[in-house]
Scaffold this motif. Structure first.
Motif, PDB file in Angstrom:
ATOM      1  N   SER A 163       0.854  -1.445   0.034  1.00 27.10           N
ATOM      2  CA  SER A 163       0.123   0.071  -0.037  1.00 27.10           C
ATOM      3  C   SER A 163       0.869   1.355  -0.078  1.00 27.10           C
ATOM      4  CB  SER A 163      -0.953  -0.037   1.231  1.00 27.10           C
ATOM      5  OG  SER A 163      -0.171  -0.161   2.276  1.00 27.10           O
TER       6      SER A 163
ATOM      7  N   ASP B 187       5.251   2.433   1.172  1.00 28.63           N
ATOM      8  CA  ASP B 187       6.919   2.086   1.081  1.00 28.63           C
ATOM      9  C   ASP B 187       7.030   0.495   0.900  1.00 28.63           C
ATOM     10  OD1 ASP B 187       6.804   4.806   1.408  1.00 28.63           O
ATOM     11  OD2 ASP B 187       7.752   4.663   3.439  1.00 28.63           O
TER      12      ASP B 187
ATOM     13  N   ILE C 183       0.222   0.412  -4.713  1.00 28.23           N
ATOM     14  CA  ILE C 183       1.181   1.387  -4.258  1.00 28.23           C
ATOM     15  C   ILE C 183       0.990   2.759  -4.187  1.00 28.23           C
ATOM     16  CG2 ILE C 183       2.779   1.146  -6.346  1.00 28.23           C
ATOM     17  CD1 ILE C 183       5.087   0.963  -4.144  1.00 28.23           C
ATOM     18  N   TYR C 184       0.530   3.328  -3.097  1.00 27.48           N
ATOM     19  CA  TYR C 184       0.303   4.685  -2.830  1.00 27.48           C
ATOM     20  C   TYR C 184      -1.066   4.910  -3.533  1.00 27.48           C
ATOM     21  CZ  TYR C 184       5.046   4.957  -1.751  1.00 27.48           C
ATOM     22  OH  TYR C 184       6.404   4.671  -1.188  1.00 27.48           O
TER      23      TYR C 184
ATOM     24  N   SER D 174      -5.896  -0.516  -0.774  1.00 30.22           N
ATOM     25  CA  SER D 174      -5.912  -0.615   0.689  1.00 30.22           C
ATOM     26  C   SER D 174      -7.164  -0.045   1.454  1.00 30.22           C
ATOM     27  CB  SER D 174      -4.583  -0.305   1.330  1.00 30.22           C
ATOM     28  OG  SER D 174      -4.548  -0.099   2.701  1.00 30.22           O
TER      29      SER D 174
ATOM     30  N   VAL E 109      11.243   1.452  -2.579  1.00 26.44           N
ATOM     31  CA  VAL E 109      10.369   2.814  -2.963  1.00 26.44           C
ATOM     32  C   VAL E 109       9.954   3.359  -1.770  1.00 26.44           C
ATOM     33  CG1 VAL E 109       8.398   3.371  -4.117  1.00 26.44           C
ATOM     34  CG2 VAL E 109       9.509   1.209  -4.703  1.00 26.44           C
ATOM     35  N   ILE E 110      10.136   4.831  -1.503  1.00 21.24           N
ATOM     36  CA  ILE E 110       9.902   5.304  -0.312  1.00 21.24           C
ATOM     37  C   ILE E 110       9.118   6.632  -0.695  1.00 21.24           C
ATOM     38  CG2 ILE E 110      10.842   6.497   1.710  1.00 21.24           C
ATOM     39  CD1 ILE E 110      13.091   4.817   1.666  1.00 21.24           C
ATOM     40  N   SER E 111       8.051   6.823   0.138  1.00 18.78           N
ATOM     41  CA  SER E 111       7.446   8.409  -0.104  1.00 18.78           C
ATOM     42  C   SER E 111       7.948   9.428   0.705  1.00 18.78           C
ATOM     43  CB  SER E 111       6.044   8.071   0.049  1.00 18.78           C
ATOM     44  OG  SER E 111       5.366   9.544   0.175  1.00 18.78           O
TER      45      SER E 111
ATOM     46  N   LEU F 123       1.027  10.283   6.180  1.00 18.01           N
ATOM     47  CA  LEU F 123       0.334   9.084   6.816  1.00 18.01           C
ATOM     48  C   LEU F 123       1.159   8.257   7.239  1.00 18.01           C
ATOM     49  CD1 LEU F 123      -1.648   8.286   3.436  1.00 18.01           C
ATOM     50  CD2 LEU F 123      -2.838   9.154   5.665  1.00 18.01           C
ATOM     51  N   THR F 124       2.303   8.405   7.003  1.00 19.01           N
ATOM     52  CA  THR F 124       3.593   7.655   7.762  1.00 19.01           C
ATOM     53  C   THR F 124       4.625   8.598   8.442  1.00 19.01           C
ATOM     54  OG1 THR F 124       3.598   6.111   5.632  1.00 19.01           O
ATOM     55  CG2 THR F 124       5.661   6.130   6.925  1.00 19.01           C
TER      56      THR F 124
ATOM     57  N   ILE G 112       9.794   6.828  10.946  1.00 17.01           N
ATOM     58  CA  ILE G 112       9.626   5.678  10.261  1.00 17.01           C
ATOM     59  C   ILE G 112      10.410   5.917   8.907  1.00 17.01           C
ATOM     60  CG2 ILE G 112       8.307   3.944   8.974  1.00 17.01           C
ATOM     61  CD1 ILE G 112       6.272   4.023  11.259  1.00 17.01           C
ATOM     62  N   ILE G 113      10.014   6.948   8.079  1.00 18.59           N
ATOM     63  CA  ILE G 113      10.642   7.318   6.861  1.00 18.59           C
ATOM     64  C   ILE G 113      12.121   7.375   7.174  1.00 18.59           C
ATOM     65  CG2 ILE G 113      10.691   9.062   5.146  1.00 18.59           C
ATOM     66  CD1 ILE G 113       7.836   9.883   5.930  1.00 18.59           C
TER      67      ILE G 113
ATOM     68  N   LYS H 190      14.180   5.875   9.134  1.00 19.20           N
ATOM     69  CA  LYS H 190      14.524   4.503   9.303  1.00 19.20           C
ATOM     70  C   LYS H 190      14.836   3.975   8.099  1.00 19.20           C
ATOM     71  CE  LYS H 190      13.065   2.703  13.892  1.00 19.20           C
ATOM     72  NZ  LYS H 190      12.374   1.956  14.426  1.00 19.20           N
ATOM     73  N   ARG H 191      13.827   4.151   7.186  1.00 17.38           N
ATOM     74  CA  ARG H 191      13.756   3.307   5.588  1.00 17.38           C
ATOM     75  C   ARG H 191      14.864   4.077   4.953  1.00 17.38           C
ATOM     76  NH1 ARG H 191       7.150   2.911   5.593  1.00 17.38           N
ATOM     77  NH2 ARG H 191       7.150   0.974   6.877  1.00 17.38           N
TER      78      ARG H 191
END
Lengths: 239, 239
Positions: free
Chosen positions: A123, A125, B85-86, B90, B128-130, B135-136, B140-141, B143-144
């Motif tokens: 959904s 990352d 994805i994005y 979901s 893949v990261i936003s 929303l996140t 956490i971002i 860490k990614r």
């Protein structure tokens, strides 16, 4: 300069082909690809010259496609899923760029077609990793498995298993389990083909015998849950 | 039970729509989506009831789509790129599953359509990261971002910047630079639209002003190189 199209066919059947991919193939007089993918578009290539070979023949296939395009034949080099990720675009650029013009036509990759069949485990990352150590050293794959844990990424695992390579997926799932617990996994075999089979289980009950080289495994993150048989990773809307 | 299609439109224009996506929209009498994506398929929806709203209206939009399907209207909930994805899959499952049947129709996501425009910066394993922390959580971002460094992943960065969120992409690229050096980046703005613009630079020369909310940034890994203006990550064939 002549044009070589590098075309991603998407999963399974031609209903997942983009209009642009269809047009590129229709325009081409020569089509090159791995046997399985050529079969996937049989209806589209009846009047065309086809060059297909088996797995492992990638370099030869790309050279053939570049040569065809150089000689002035509009040529499509096709592969399943997308043209870039685990596809032929990179090799086409490495071998053919400068000799011919290259147009990459993107397609629907297995992570996303399989996610659609499982519910919505992907959904946001995402990490995508292949278990094949033919082209990527196992040491690097192992690092990426740890990185997936650190980022708590949902992870799409390509090429989880082949005849001679069976232990890598087990290693990966064990590492995910040790680091983040009993995550939920979805497996899609033969996505969007008649023989398609879909299974969902936690790592602790994962059926390794079910997985083969035509499967994609999607491992959820710590937020992923099951709702009425579907795998869902919430996006954070808090509904 | 009624069906709700959740459809990924791919990038830019309708030539990247899959046949399956086109069919789902054609079959639908009601189409719901964010304004920009509704415009993307104007030619396909002239005879349909359209429910469109603005960014931030996702929950309301999905509720509307679920209600329409529940009332017996075949309904498509559309978004750009892929549906998962994005995308809206979901949220559709979270709000509507059990009330209606859900069919997710995958599409070509921005990472892959943009990779195709840049050369072949994506060729195998990928993260893949936003950069959006709506929303996140930013923790956490972050860490990614570190995980991407550890795995030396090629990284597709979605939502790199918005009017009120400008520093996240700078933070990410600085972290990539500190950990892995002056990696090559590709930026595609308005992918596959008339206004499309493509730029390639190393992190040290990255033009942050060029990037906006309609851009995707692809950051190469330590193997990525430039060949005649194209960005290529070799797959390991050693050609």
């Amino acid at each position: 300069m002549s044009v070589l199209f590098v075309v991603g066919l998407g999963p399974g059947d031609t209903t997942h082909l983009t209009q642009q991919a269809k047009k590129a193939i229709e325009k081409s007089s020569i089509v090159c690809g791995y046997r399985t993918y050529i079969q996937q578009i049989e209806g589209l290539i009846k009047d065309k010259i086809v060059y297909s070979n088996s797995m492992g023949g990638e370099v030869e296939r790309v050279k053939k496609a570049v040569l065809s395009a150089k000689e002035g034949y509009i040529t499509s080099l096709v592969s399943g899923g997308d043209a870039s990720i685990y596809g032929m675009a990179s090799l086409a650029y490495e071998i053919g760029f400068g000799v011919v013009d290259i147009v990459v036509v993107a397609g629907v990759t297995a992570a996303l077609s399989c996610s659609a069949r499982l519910g919505a485990p992907i959904s946001d990352d995402l990490a995508v990793i292949s278990m094949s150590d033919l082209l990527t050293p196992w040491e690097i794959i192992k690092k990426r498995i740890e990185a997936v844990n650190i980022g708590d990424f949902v992870c799409a695992v390509y090429n989880p298993k082949s005849k001679n390579r069976t232990k890598q997926i087990e290693y990966a799932l064990n590492r995910f389990y040790d680091s983040r617990g009993d995550l939920l996994c979805g497996v899609v075999k033969d996505c969007c083909r008649e023989s398609e089979a879909v299974r969902i289980f936690p790592i602790s009950e994962f059926d390794y015998d079910f997985v083969d080289m035509r499967s994609t495994v999607i491992v959820g993150n710590t937020q992923t849950y099951i709702k009425q048989g579907k795998l869902i990773t919430p996006r954070g809307y808090g509904v």
